[in-house]
Design an enzyme around this catalytic site. Structure first.
Site, mmCIF file in Angstrom:
data_model
loop_
_atom_site.group_PDB
_atom_site.id
_atom_site.type_symbol
_atom_site.label_atom_id
_atom_site.label_comp_id
_atom_site.label_asym_id
_atom_site.label_seq_id
_atom_site.Cartn_x
_atom_site.Cartn_y
_atom_site.Cartn_z
ATOM 1 N N ARG A 104 41.825 42.141 37.135
ATOM 2 C CA ARG A 104 40.389 41.929 36.998
ATOM 3 C C ARG A 104 39.935 42.136 35.558
ATOM 4 N NH1 ARG A 104 37.021 45.168 41.359
ATOM 5 N NH2 ARG A 104 38.059 46.930 40.341
ATOM 6 N N HIS A 126 44.682 47.016 30.884
ATOM 7 C CA HIS A 126 45.256 47.499 32.130
ATOM 8 C C HIS A 126 46.651 48.049 31.836
ATOM 9 C CE1 HIS A 126 42.261 46.229 35.014
ATOM 10 N NE2 HIS A 126 42.231 45.008 34.523
ATOM 11 N N GLY A 127 47.128 48.958 32.681
ATOM 12 C CA GLY A 127 48.438 49.554 32.452
ATOM 13 C C GLY A 127 49.226 49.735 33.733
ATOM 14 N N CYS A 184 46.046 52.691 32.525
ATOM 15 C CA CYS A 184 46.587 53.521 33.587
ATOM 16 C C CYS A 184 48.063 53.789 33.389
ATOM 17 C CB CYS A 184 46.362 52.867 34.944
ATOM 18 S SG CYS A 184 44.728 53.225 35.603
#
Length: 412
Positions: free
Chosen positions: A183, A242-243, A292
């Site tokens: 997202r 994002h991770g 993350c």
């Protein structure tokens, strides 16, 4: 990848690196969609580009490729005539499935000399030779020690006198391609502007790059590393994306490009090692990762609010995490192995601990970046970087309105 397959790969990593014939594997890996063409190119460029370096990187990256990665890899070995290795992995995998795991208690892991366990163990014991960041100029990092102590320990401090102090690269990934399943990271532009303004005030030359694919991220990092930093005193990399979890030797975690392909934190950091960036040898290299580290949520424990702001409801926070999976595949097991970095002059500050999500508010940005910016604004003129990050951790280590811990994770 489940923990059993992950451990199996690590068990035979030395033999795989020594015997694996990678040149014949590329087409098989692509045909089974274990890796994309860009990922294969990155593996081929690993280290010096030798067969061993390519094999080592392939085995490391394989752990990030989902729950079916190992059986697909075994099929690739069989297709390319590497039957000995294929049989070894297949037999061992079957044996591991048949045997029941031990239910014994895990022994605590203590880092440091045995004579220092456990009461005397201090953070300084782990890396006593690591100097602390200072800046003699206005608005920069300084040492909190008295002047006489600072003079007596001049060899233990980085003196940041250059103007500009160094380069700061900010990679801000907000919008991801539809195929990635990730997202849009609403609120990340707020984080980006905070970090741009903050490091500009700290006398850094700031460059912002937005919405980069994994390959473009690697290219941007390599471009920065290849610059001449001889007249500068420091280098900063900030990554907002994002991770996910990733296999690692020293630095856990990975961050996603906008194409949904991960770049490991270990690779990001190693781009600036003594070989890849000789003009930064002996100079501090700082990495701030807002992403993350996995899927777990740390619910912490209840504490009494210390300010009215803590009780004010806000928009629902979002997590910068997506498991490395497609369709119905199961979520990978947490990869939270404790480690200490061996490269010198490196500090990596994570927004969360390995294996846990990192929260971002769509209206005000991420909790970690907001707190980091606030602490730097108030204390960077009089405290060293290690103390600043401790303040960030203490301030973030409170419960959110939803009852989720916010503590970040610095790794030095």
């Amino acid at each position: 990848m489940n923990e059993a397959d992950r451990l199996l790969l690590r068990r035979y990593r030395v033999r795989l690196v020594g015997e694996l014939q990678v040149a014949s594997l590329w087409d098989a890996l692509l045909s089974r969609e274990l890796f994309t063409p860009d990922m294969i190119e990155d593996i081929q460029r690993a280290g010096s580009g030798s067969r061993r370096d390519q094999a080592r990187q392939l085995i490391l990256d394989l752990e990030t490729r989902g729950s079916q990665a190992l059986p697909l890899f075994i099929s690739c070995l069989e297709d390319t005539g590497q039957d000995t290795l294929a049989s070894l992995l297949k037999t061992s995998r079957q044996a591991a499935k048949q045997s029941k795991p031990s239910q014994g208690k895990l022994a605590p892991v203590v880092l440091g000399p045995e004579e220092l366990w456990p009461a005397k163990l201090r953070p300084e014991v782990l890396r006593p030779e690591v100097p602390r960041a200072v800046d003699a100029g206005s608005g920069g990092f300084t040492d909190v020690c008295p002047q006489d102590r600072a003079k007596g320990n001049a060899d233990l401090a980085y003196v940041l006198n250059a103007d500009p102090c160094g380069h700061c690269l900010i990679i801000n990934n907000v919008n991801f391609c539809r195929e990635s399943g990730l997202r849009a990271r609403t609120g990340s532009n707020i984080d980006c502007e905070r970090m741009r303004r903050r490091f500009h005030l700290l006398q850094f030359v700031v460059e912002v790059k937005c919405d980069l694919t994994a390959k473009q991220m690697v290219q941007a990092l390599m471009q920065l590393a290849r610059q001449d930093h001889s007249a500068l005193d420091c280098c900063v990399v900030v990554i907002l994306s994002h991770g996910c979890q990733a296999s690692h030797l020293q630095f856990p975690g990975a961050v996603y490009g906008t194409d949904g392909c991960p770049v490991s934190v270990e690779r990001i950091v190693n781009t600036f090692n003594g070989t890849g960036c000789p003009s930064l040898r002996g100079k501090p290299k700082l990495f701030f990762i807002q992403a993350c580290g996995g899927e777990q949520k740390d619910h912490g424990f209840e504490v009494e609010s210390t300010s009215p702001e803590d009780k004010t409801p806000s928009s629902d926070p979002e997590a910068d995490a997506t498991p490395f999976q497609e369709g119905p595949r199961s979520i990978d097991e947490p990869d939270a192995v404790s480690s200490l970095p061996t490269p010198s002059d490196i500090l990596v500050s994570y927004s969360t601990f390995p294996g846990f999500v990192s929260w971002r508010d769509p209206k005000s940005g991420s909790w970690y970046i907001e707190t980091l910016d606030s602490i730097f604004e108030q204390w960077a003129h009089c405290e060293d970087l290690q103390t600043l990050l401790l303040r960030v951790r203490l301030l973030e280590g409170v419960s959110s309105p939803g009852g989720v811990s916010r503590a970040p994770s610095p790794s030095q």
